[in-house]
Design an enzyme around this catalytic site. Structure first.
Site, PDB file in Angstrom:
ATOM      1  N   LYS A   1      15.608 104.007  30.757  1.00 23.50           N
ATOM      2  CA  LYS A   1      14.929 104.375  29.514  1.00 23.50           C
ATOM      3  C   LYS A   1      15.867 105.216  28.656  1.00 23.50           C
ATOM      4  O   LYS A   1      16.422 106.191  29.161  1.00 23.50           O
ATOM      5  CB  LYS A   1      13.653 105.174  29.829  1.00 23.50           C
ATOM      6  CG  LYS A   1      12.867 105.605  28.596  1.00 23.50           C
ATOM      7  CD  LYS A   1      11.686 106.471  28.964  1.00 23.50           C
ATOM      8  CE  LYS A   1      10.920 106.891  27.718  1.00 23.50           C
ATOM      9  NZ  LYS A   1       9.802 107.802  28.012  1.00 23.50           N
TER      10      LYS A   1
ATOM     11  N   CYS B   1       5.121 117.418  30.457  1.00 23.38           N
ATOM     12  CA  CYS B   1       5.488 117.803  29.086  1.00 23.38           C
ATOM     13  C   CYS B   1       4.306 117.803  28.122  1.00 23.38           C
ATOM     14  O   CYS B   1       4.225 118.670  27.241  1.00 23.38           O
ATOM     15  CB  CYS B   1       6.615 116.913  28.572  1.00 23.38           C
ATOM     16  SG  CYS B   1       6.242 115.149  28.557  1.00 23.38           S
TER      17      CYS B   1
ATOM     18  N   ARG C   1      15.892 118.781  25.993  1.00 32.13           N
ATOM     19  CA  ARG C   1      15.754 118.385  27.397  1.00 32.13           C
ATOM     20  C   ARG C   1      17.071 117.922  28.018  1.00 32.13           C
ATOM     21  O   ARG C   1      17.074 117.239  29.041  1.00 32.13           O
ATOM     22  CB  ARG C   1      14.695 117.278  27.509  1.00 32.13           C
ATOM     23  CG  ARG C   1      13.320 117.790  27.119  1.00 32.13           C
ATOM     24  CD  ARG C   1      12.262 116.704  27.196  1.00 32.13           C
ATOM     25  NE  ARG C   1      10.964 117.292  26.869  1.00 32.13           N
ATOM     26  CZ  ARG C   1       9.992 116.666  26.223  1.00 32.13           C
ATOM     27  NH1 ARG C   1      10.160 115.419  25.840  1.00 32.13           N
ATOM     28  NH2 ARG C   1       8.852 117.280  25.973  1.00 32.13           N
TER      29      ARG C   1
ATOM     30  N   CYS D   1       9.188 119.683  30.563  1.00 28.89           N
ATOM     31  CA  CYS D   1       8.675 118.815  31.622  1.00 28.89           C
ATOM     32  C   CYS D   1       8.424 119.531  32.940  1.00 28.89           C
ATOM     33  O   CYS D   1       8.230 118.885  33.980  1.00 28.89           O
ATOM     34  CB  CYS D   1       9.648 117.655  31.856  1.00 28.89           C
ATOM     35  SG  CYS D   1       9.841 116.595  30.402  1.00 28.89           S
TER      36      CYS D   1
ATOM     37  N   LYS E   1      16.783 108.162  32.915  1.00 29.85           N
ATOM     38  CA  LYS E   1      16.121 108.503  31.646  1.00 29.85           C
ATOM     39  C   LYS E   1      17.068 109.408  30.859  1.00 29.85           C
ATOM     40  O   LYS E   1      17.403 110.507  31.290  1.00 29.85           O
ATOM     41  CB  LYS E   1      14.793 109.211  31.896  1.00 29.85           C
ATOM     42  CG  LYS E   1      14.049 109.575  30.613  1.00 29.85           C
ATOM     43  CD  LYS E   1      12.720 110.240  30.923  1.00 29.85           C
ATOM     44  CE  LYS E   1      11.967 110.602  29.657  1.00 29.85           C
ATOM     45  NZ  LYS E   1      10.667 111.236  29.950  1.00 29.85           N
TER      46      LYS E   1
ATOM     47  N   SER F   1       9.563 104.032  21.904  1.00 30.24           N
ATOM     48  CA  SER F   1       8.887 104.124  20.612  1.00 30.24           C
ATOM     49  C   SER F   1       9.841 104.022  19.424  1.00 30.24           C
ATOM     50  O   SER F   1       9.520 103.405  18.406  1.00 30.24           O
ATOM     51  CB  SER F   1       8.104 105.428  20.531  1.00 30.24           C
ATOM     52  OG  SER F   1       8.970 106.551  20.675  1.00 30.24           O
TER      53      SER F   1
ATOM     54  N   GLU G   1      21.957 108.481  40.020  1.00 27.82           N
ATOM     55  CA  GLU G   1      20.539 108.825  39.897  1.00 27.82           C
ATOM     56  C   GLU G   1      19.664 107.737  40.527  1.00 27.82           C
ATOM     57  O   GLU G   1      18.702 108.030  41.253  1.00 27.82           O
ATOM     58  CB  GLU G   1      20.165 108.998  38.420  1.00 27.82           C
ATOM     59  CG  GLU G   1      20.745 110.230  37.757  1.00 27.82           C
ATOM     60  CD  GLU G   1      19.928 111.494  38.040  1.00 27.82           C
ATOM     61  OE1 GLU G   1      18.975 111.430  38.839  1.00 27.82           O
ATOM     62  OE2 GLU G   1      20.269 112.539  37.458  1.00 27.82           O
TER      63      GLU G   1
ATOM     64  N   CYS H   1       4.233 113.443  34.523  1.00 26.27           N
ATOM     65  CA  CYS H   1       5.094 114.453  33.916  1.00 26.27           C
ATOM     66  C   CYS H   1       4.204 115.584  33.431  1.00 26.27           C
ATOM     67  O   CYS H   1       2.984 115.443  33.365  1.00 26.27           O
ATOM     68  CB  CYS H   1       5.909 113.859  32.771  1.00 26.27           C
ATOM     69  SG  CYS H   1       7.309 114.898  32.265  1.00 26.27           S
TER      70      CYS H   1
ATOM     71  N   ARG I   1       6.853 111.271  21.098  1.00 26.97           N
ATOM     72  CA  ARG I   1       6.575 112.693  21.255  1.00 26.97           C
ATOM     73  C   ARG I   1       5.495 113.152  20.285  1.00 26.97           C
ATOM     74  O   ARG I   1       4.696 114.031  20.601  1.00 26.97           O
ATOM     75  CB  ARG I   1       7.860 113.504  21.075  1.00 26.97           C
ATOM     76  CG  ARG I   1       8.807 113.335  22.255  1.00 26.97           C
ATOM     77  CD  ARG I   1      10.092 114.103  22.090  1.00 26.97           C
ATOM     78  NE  ARG I   1      10.947 113.942  23.268  1.00 26.97           N
ATOM     79  CZ  ARG I   1      12.188 114.361  23.361  1.00 26.97           C
ATOM     80  NH1 ARG I   1      12.744 114.995  22.328  1.00 26.97           N
ATOM     81  NH2 ARG I   1      12.896 114.159  24.456  1.00 26.97           N
TER      82      ARG I   1
END
Length: 322
Positions: free
Chosen positions: A247, A121, A216, A129, A194, A273, A232, A119, A204
């Site tokens: 995710k 980002c 995003r 991203c 995601k 996280s 997707e 990615c 982040r």
């Protein structure tokens, strides 16, 4: 019918419970995420994620050896750049911290599977991203840079790349470039579903990847959409993904279960996280049993249909499974 049928007969003792257990958890199911930073001899605690660290490419070797010794088969690497710019050019720097870490780990712990997050980002000065054009992320310009980044990781020795950007067509672009450069055996674990989640905050901070403006939601998925998640995943499969990912994990067990019924590819779930810190905070406050809740959470991912669990608890789970 009761009293002839007594469901508790099969719960009466530990041996019986083990014998009829439907869902099992194994160390082979685990992937441990690690953060690679610039510098030398760096092992720096991440304030937003106690128990996690930033490692320099030299220091990550001893961590990789410990992970392999515990029987955990794979790690997922996230890179922090030396410099940031509008196009995230350092993401494809083959002399950067992430690629150096890949080479060091492969030399020292060749049996450990290395998966790399792909990615931009963390590498862009705006935190989005991809490349910005007219105030929006330019999908097609971005996928070319993502493919270039994946190739850099493959050149360094990565076994698998994991695009997490949610651009349309990026799996196809990466697969084509890898094949063109004779990396047919490098796999793709796609962040297929995601979601634009509130659970990413601690990560982040750890990766320095918060958007400088906006959010995003124009490219990550709306948390309300389950059917779209199936589309997707189907698209990524058709483009060449070897593994599909959901995710976050804990709030999206229905997505995992639906994917399991529909697709026969391996399914990964990212125990993110925010989920990690939510459990840790509750345990620290004395509200839950830390170890028992970890294991129950991991089993919930497996019961829903997950094959692979990406989690910051991997080392703790491996110890509890011994």
């Amino acid at each position: 019918m009761f009293p002839t049928v007594r469901m508790r007969r099969l719960r009466n003792n530990d041996a019986t419970r083990r014998l009829v257990r439907e869902t099992t958890l194994n160390v082979d199911d685990l992937v441990y995420p690690l953060f690679v930073c610039p510098g030398e001899s760096v092992k720096r605690p991440i304030k937003s994620m106690p128990g996690c660290f930033h490692f320099s490419p030299d220091k990550i070797i001893e961590e990789a050896k410990e992970i392999a010794h515990m029987g955990i088969p794979a790690i997922m690497l996230f890179g922090l750049p030396e410099t940031k710019d509008p196009t995230g050019s350092d993401a494809s720097n083959e002399s950067g911290p992430l690629c150096n870490a890949i080479r060091n780990i492969k030399k020292s712990v060749p049996e450990l599977l290395i998966i790399t997050d792909v990615c931009l980002c963390a590498y862009t000065d705006h935190g989005h991203c991809g490349v910005i054009s007219n105030g929006k992320v330019d999908n097609d310009r971005t996928i070319a840079l993502l493919a270039k980044t994946a190739l850099a990781h493959a050149n360094a020795g990565a076994d698998m790349v994991a695009p997490s950007d949610m651009m349309d067509g990026r799996v196809n672009a990466i697969r084509r470039l890898l094949d063109e450069k004779a990396f047919e055996q490098v796999g793709i674990m796609s962040y297929s579903a995601k979601f634009a989640s509130a659970y990413y905050g601690p990560f982040r901070d750890a990766a320095g990847s918060s958007p400088a403006w906006g959010d995003r939601r124009a490219y990550q998925m709306d948390p309300a959409n389950g059917k779209q998640a199936m589309r997707e995943m189907q698209q990524d499969i058709e483009e060449g993904a070897d593994i599909i990912m959901v995710k976050p994990a804990l709030a999206y067990l229905d997505i995992i279960a639906n994917a399991r019924r529909r697709f026969d590819l391996p399914i990964a779930a990212y125990n993110v996280s925010g989920e990690y810190m939510m459990l840790n905070a509750a345990a620290e406050a004395g509200l839950i049993d830390h170890n028992a809740t970890i294991m129950e959470t991991m089993l919930s991912f497996k019961r829903a249909g997950t094959d692979i669990i990406i989690t910051y608890f991997a080392k703790e789970v491996a110890k509890l499974l011994q």
